[in-house]
Scaffold this active site. Structure first.
Site, PDB file in Angstrom:
ATOM      1  N   CYS A  96      41.037  23.540  52.553  1.00 13.90           N
ATOM      2  CA  CYS A  96      42.037  24.602  52.397  1.00 13.90           C
ATOM      3  C   CYS A  96      42.109  25.529  53.603  1.00 13.90           C
ATOM      4  O   CYS A  96      43.118  26.189  53.819  1.00 13.90           O
ATOM      5  CB  CYS A  96      41.737  25.428  51.155  1.00 13.90           C
ATOM      6  SG  CYS A  96      41.476  24.451  49.673  1.00 13.90           S
ATOM      7  N   HIS A 349      50.351  26.686  47.464  1.00 16.59           N
ATOM      8  CA  HIS A 349      49.176  26.531  48.332  1.00 16.59           C
ATOM      9  C   HIS A 349      49.114  25.094  48.851  1.00 16.59           C
ATOM     10  O   HIS A 349      48.379  24.271  48.317  1.00 16.59           O
ATOM     11  CB  HIS A 349      47.913  26.888  47.533  1.00 16.59           C
ATOM     12  CG  HIS A 349      46.619  26.607  48.216  1.00 16.59           C
ATOM     13  ND1 HIS A 349      46.449  26.676  49.590  1.00 16.59           N
ATOM     14  CD2 HIS A 349      45.409  26.258  47.707  1.00 16.59           C
ATOM     15  CE1 HIS A 349      45.190  26.378  49.880  1.00 16.59           C
ATOM     16  NE2 HIS A 349      44.535  26.112  48.760  1.00 16.59           N
ATOM     17  N   CYS A 380      38.831  30.731  49.739  1.00 18.77           N
ATOM     18  CA  CYS A 380      37.787  29.798  49.332  1.00 18.77           C
ATOM     19  C   CYS A 380      38.153  28.414  49.860  1.00 18.77           C
ATOM     20  O   CYS A 380      39.323  28.128  50.126  1.00 18.77           O
ATOM     21  CB  CYS A 380      37.605  29.780  47.822  1.00 18.77           C
ATOM     22  SG  CYS A 380      39.061  29.311  46.873  1.00 18.77           S
TER      23      CYS A 380
END
Length: 400
Positions: A96, A349, A380
């Site tokens: 991510c 996202h 995170c």
């Protein structure tokens, strides 16, 4: 003799509108590398004062580096975008935090003096390349009990964070999600979200060509009552739902990063100054707590405290992960400093691209807030990590 480190500037960030992954999403028939090409070209279009040959490197992140997200996408996207063949490029993967790491990587090169100007970005086409496609985890992870079996399923790790912090209830997460949707919708109406978007031509096999000009995932008008009835797919009677987590999305982001001296030389704007950054590891089965040690590490190295931070852009992979961060630092969950324009629960996202979305929004908020000196972008990261970047507002007026 070592040269002194240079000040690194975030010039500007742009992104495509984010789409919903899948056959019905706006980018179902659009290639991932073409999304990256759009953001690179848009950065150059917005900054004609930057000669393309002055770009020293192109760092593009993707989590699933396969198909149209493979083939050293930083280099191939640079060629496809029309940059001179003399401009190199590379690919990055930190799940991510891919785009975030693309920025910190080229920023290190600029501070060291190896680069003057670079393009950093990220892309994820989760419709074409679901998270985990083609991976082959080493069986020792489980046979040697190196990680909990839930560590590779992000939704299960979010349920684990709920277990660790029972004060973070589903109701609190749902309320946070409603607020994210409301704030994002308000920001769109006010014209705060939109100027950073680059329109993308899209093709539908039956309807023909169209133009993507706005994010597809937001659900304005979301209510607590609607969220209360959603299924909990990661655990029976769980707390994580499609409503209090980010969805599966497609999109790309990009940013110009430069030495502040070079930016001044070329006439490039300085949207933010890099103060410092840190990445940290945590137990993979509770990866959502990663922003806490990453932020503590970054603040300590910068000689700052959490009270010095006037704006927070926290990636909303899951509401529980944001609330764990806020509870740890004693920040109210409705604090106006935190994601004032909403977050990923609303806009989406697309994994490796999201770090630069956070930076782009923070930069634009800085321009409106000369009373704020420092802000952070934090997220995170899958397999048990967190990443935090601290930025300084060049428009800060406190020194006057």
């Amino acid at each position: 003799m070592a040269a002194p480190a240079r000040t690194v500037a975030f010039v500007e960030g742009v992104r495509t509108p984010f789409g919903r992954a899948g056959e019905k999403g706006i980018y179902a028939n659009t290639r991932a590398d073409d999304l990256v090409v759009k953001v690179i070209r848009e950065l150059l279009r917005r900054h004609p004062e930057l000669p393309p040959e002055r770009v020293d490197d192109v760092a593009i992140a993707a989590t699933t580096q396969i198909g149209d997200q493979g083939l050293t996408i930083g280099r191939t996207a640079a060629l496809l975008a029309g940059l001179p063949k003399s401009v190199p490029g590379f690919a990055i993967d930190r799940m991510c935090a891919g785009a975030m790491t693309a920025v910190t990587s080229v920023a290190g090169g600029i501070a060291f003096g190896a680069y003057d100007v670079a393009i950093a970005g990220g892309v994820e086409h989760m419709g074409r390349h679901p998270m985990g496609e083609g991976v082959d985890p080493n069986p020792r992870f489980l046979t040697d009990k190196l990680v909990d079996p839930s560590a590779l399923v992000m939704g299960q790790t979010a349920e684990n964070v709920h277990d660790r912090y029972p004060a973070i209830t589903k109701e609190r997460c749902d309320a946070y999600a409603v607020r994210s949707q409301e704030r994002f919708a308000d920001a769109v109406k006010a014209g705060k979200i939109g100027p950073e978007l680059v329109p993308v031509a899209i093709r539908h096999p039956e309807l023909g060509w169209g133009l993507a000009t706005e994010d597809e995932p937001p659900r304005p008008g979301t209510t607590m009552e609607a969220l209360a009835g959603l299924k909990t797919p990661f655990r029976p009677h769980g707390r994580v739902t499609a409503g209090n987590a980010a969805g599966l999305n497609d999109g790309a982001t990009g940013a110009l990063i430069a030495g502040e001296d070079t930016a001044r030389e070329l006439g490039l704007p300085v949207g933010m100054r890099l103060v410092g950054y840190a990445f940290a590891g945590v137990e993979p089965e509770v990866m959502g707590v990663g922003p806490v040690p990453a932020t503590e590490k970054a603040l300590a190295r910068a000689g700052l405290s959490i009270s010095d931070i006037g704006l927070f852009e926290i990636n909303e992979a899951f509401a529980v992960q944001v609330l764990a961060f806020l509870d740890h630092f004693g920040i109210a969950e409705d604090d106006e400093r935190v994601n004032p324009w909403g977050g990923a629960i609303a806009c989406g996202h697309p994994l490796a691209s999201s770090g630069i979305r956070l930076m782009t929004q923070l930069s634009r908020q800085f321009a409106e807030r000369p009373d704020v000196r420092y802000g952070i972008t934090t997220m995170c990261i899958g397999i048990g990590m967190g990443g935090t970047v601290i930025w300084e507002n060049p428009a800060w007026e406190g020194h006057k």
